[in-house]
Scaffold this motif. Structure first.
Motif, PDB file in Angstrom:
ATOM      1  N   UNK A  66       0.829  -1.200   0.000  1.00 50.74           N
ATOM      2  CA  UNK A  66       0.000   0.000   0.000  1.00 50.74           C
ATOM      3  C   UNK A  66       0.870   1.258   0.000  1.00 50.74           C
ATOM      4  N   UNK A  67       2.126   1.100   0.374  1.00 49.60           N
ATOM      5  CA  UNK A  67       3.005   2.253   0.547  1.00 49.60           C
ATOM      6  C   UNK A  67       4.250   2.223  -0.337  1.00 49.60           C
ATOM      7  N   UNK A  68       4.716   1.031  -0.728  1.00 50.76           N
ATOM      8  CA  UNK A  68       6.080   0.965  -1.261  1.00 50.76           C
ATOM      9  C   UNK A  68       6.242   1.457  -2.692  1.00 50.76           C
ATOM     10  N   UNK A  69       5.156   1.630  -3.436  1.00 51.61           N
ATOM     11  CA  UNK A  69       5.330   2.103  -4.805  1.00 51.61           C
ATOM     12  C   UNK A  69       5.230   3.620  -4.902  1.00 51.61           C
ATOM     13  N   UNK A  70       4.379   4.212  -4.089  1.00 51.60           N
ATOM     14  CA  UNK A  70       4.208   5.657  -4.157  1.00 51.60           C
ATOM     15  C   UNK A  70       5.266   6.392  -3.357  1.00 51.60           C
ATOM     16  N   UNK A  71       5.996   5.694  -2.530  1.00 56.49           N
ATOM     17  CA  UNK A  71       7.008   6.348  -1.697  1.00 56.49           C
ATOM     18  C   UNK A  71       8.041   7.061  -2.558  1.00 56.49           C
ATOM     19  N   UNK A  72       8.204   8.367  -2.331  1.00 52.34           N
ATOM     20  CA  UNK A  72       9.175   9.145  -3.078  1.00 52.34           C
ATOM     21  C   UNK A  72       8.729   9.522  -4.474  1.00 52.34           C
ATOM     22  N   UNK A  73       7.475   9.194  -4.841  1.00 51.32           N
ATOM     23  CA  UNK A  73       6.997   9.482  -6.177  1.00 51.32           C
ATOM     24  C   UNK A  73       6.166  10.761  -6.252  1.00 51.32           C
ATOM     25  N   UNK A  74       5.956  11.396  -5.130  1.00 57.66           N
ATOM     26  CA  UNK A  74       5.159  12.609  -5.127  1.00 57.66           C
ATOM     27  C   UNK A  74       3.679  12.356  -5.324  1.00 57.66           C
ATOM     28  N   UNK A  75       3.221  11.141  -4.995  1.00 53.54           N
ATOM     29  CA  UNK A  75       1.817  10.785  -5.165  1.00 53.54           C
ATOM     30  C   UNK A  75       1.169  10.686  -3.793  1.00 53.54           C
ATOM     31  N   UNK A  76      -0.046  11.190  -3.683  1.00 56.75           N
ATOM     32  CA  UNK A  76      -0.727  11.227  -2.397  1.00 56.75           C
ATOM     33  C   UNK A  76      -1.739  10.103  -2.225  1.00 56.75           C
ATOM     34  N   UNK A  77      -2.099   9.431  -3.305  1.00 57.17           N
ATOM     35  CA  UNK A  77      -3.157   8.448  -3.227  1.00 57.17           C
ATOM     36  C   UNK A  77      -2.688   7.086  -2.763  1.00 57.17           C
ATOM     37  N   UNK A  78      -3.657   6.234  -2.402  1.00 59.62           N
ATOM     38  CA  UNK A  78      -3.404   4.842  -2.037  1.00 59.62           C
ATOM     39  C   UNK A  78      -3.925   3.938  -3.149  1.00 59.62           C
ATOM     40  N   UNK A  79      -3.445   2.701  -3.222  1.00 56.46           N
ATOM     41  CA  UNK A  79      -3.930   1.790  -4.251  1.00 56.46           C
ATOM     42  C   UNK A  79      -5.437   1.553  -4.134  1.00 56.46           C
ATOM     43  N   UNK A  80      -6.057   1.296  -5.281  1.00 65.18           N
ATOM     44  CA  UNK A  80      -7.472   0.967  -5.331  1.00 65.18           C
ATOM     45  C   UNK A  80      -7.632  -0.524  -5.037  1.00 65.18           C
ATOM     46  N   UNK A  81      -8.663  -0.878  -4.266  1.00 62.06           N
ATOM     47  CA  UNK A  81      -8.954  -2.291  -4.059  1.00 62.06           C
ATOM     48  C   UNK A  81      -9.203  -2.652  -2.612  1.00 62.06           C
ATOM     49  N   UNK A  82      -9.556  -3.906  -2.416  1.00 58.43           N
ATOM     50  CA  UNK A  82      -9.824  -4.449  -1.074  1.00 58.43           C
ATOM     51  C   UNK A  82      -8.513  -4.632  -0.333  1.00 58.43           C
ATOM     52  N   UNK A  83      -8.361  -3.961   0.780  1.00 59.72           N
ATOM     53  CA  UNK A  83      -7.137  -4.040   1.573  1.00 59.72           C
ATOM     54  C   UNK A  83      -7.078  -5.372   2.318  1.00 59.72           C
ATOM     55  N   UNK A  84      -5.941  -6.035   2.236  1.00 60.63           N
ATOM     56  CA  UNK A  84      -5.782  -7.321   2.905  1.00 60.63           C
ATOM     57  C   UNK A  84      -4.394  -7.407   3.532  1.00 60.63           C
ATOM     58  N   UNK A  85      -4.256  -8.343   4.456  1.00 61.73           N
ATOM     59  CA  UNK A  85      -2.955  -8.753   4.982  1.00 61.73           C
ATOM     60  C   UNK A  85      -2.775 -10.227   4.662  1.00 61.73           C
ATOM     61  N   UNK A  86      -1.623 -10.557   4.152  1.00 60.02           N
ATOM     62  CA  UNK A  86      -1.234 -11.945   3.884  1.00 60.02           C
ATOM     63  C   UNK A  86      -0.100 -12.279   4.854  1.00 60.02           C
TER      64      UNK A  86
END
Length: 245
Positions: A66-86
């Motif tokens: 949920x965090x590792x792709x937008x980090x440092x990219x200047x993006x404020x949004x979170x991924x779309x979809x059902x949040x889960x933990x595996x």
């Protein structure tokens, strides 16, 4: 996966794993070996050792998709979809943990699209979702990822084949030669028995080892659902691994 005590390779169970040539799964027609496999009776030291991942430096959000792709990219949004933990444990057939081993995972986004240049599915890419993560197991073999539930997607095995929602998982073990690759499906998904890849497994218990179980006790109200996926590296109860077919 090697036993960490005696460093022996364990012969695979040919009744557990699918045949290399399975015409219902059309990719195997071209990719299956034409000659018998060669068994390495005496692996070299380089195949039995290293690297050690204990000193591997991981990023703060390497296991949080949920965090590792937008980090440092200047993006404020979170991924779309059902949040889960595996989450789950990596153990051997005796329940002994496999500690400090590298667990990697990769997946499609909530629409069923991979962030890969050859993925031509019409579902859109999510600008806030990279689809990859990694972590080290702890002293008791536990691992943990936060992500979104991937969507199913079509693939050209036949006119209407769909892959069930799944997450790919790699477990490195004590050496490069012991790397194992598998995938987790989601409990109750009606596409699981319809999948031509799953149908190559003759034993229903092998399919069961690939199923992540909903764990409401580990789920967080108003936030995410949790799915437990334990990985047994060897023995009678081992998880089915696709690179041991």
């Amino acid at each position: 996966m090697q036993d960490s005590d005696n460093k022996r390779f364990v012969p695979r169970d040919r009744n557990w794993h699918p045949p290399a040539y399975a015409p219902g799964y059309k990719t195997t027609v071209a990719r299956s070996p034409r000659q018998s496999l060669v068994s390495l009776q005496h692996p070299s030291r380089s195949e039995l050792t290293g690297p050690s991942f204990k000193a591997l430096r991981l990023g703060l959000h390497d296991n949080d998709l949920l965090m590792n792709y937008r980090e440092g990219q200047g993006q404020d949004g979170l991924p779309v979809g059902e949040r889960i933990v595996m989450f789950g444990r990596v153990v051997d057939q005796f329940g002994k943990p496999v500690p400090h081993t590298l667990v990697e995972m990769w997946q499609a986004n909530a629409g069923g699209r991979y962030r890969h240049k050859k993925d031509g599915y019409l579902a859109p890419l999510d600008p806030n979702f990279g689809g990859v993560g990694r972590c080290l197991t702890d002293d008791q073999g536990w691992y943990h990822f936060r992500t979104v539930r991937p969507g199913p997607y079509p693939w050209p095995n036949d006119p209407n084949s769909w892959r069930p929602a799944h997450i790919h998982v790699s477990v490195m073990g004590p050496a490069i030669a012991t790397r194992l690759i598998t995938q987790m499906y989601f409990e109750g998904d009606p596409l699981i028995p319809r999948c031509p890849i799953v149908q190559t497994l003759a034993d229903p218990e092998a399919v069961d080892t690939l199923t992540g179980r909903l764990d409401m006790a580990r789920s967080r109200p108003m936030d995410y659902l949790a799915y437990r996926f334990d990985i047994v590296t060897r023995g009678e109860l081992q998880t089915y691994f696709e690179n041991q077919g």
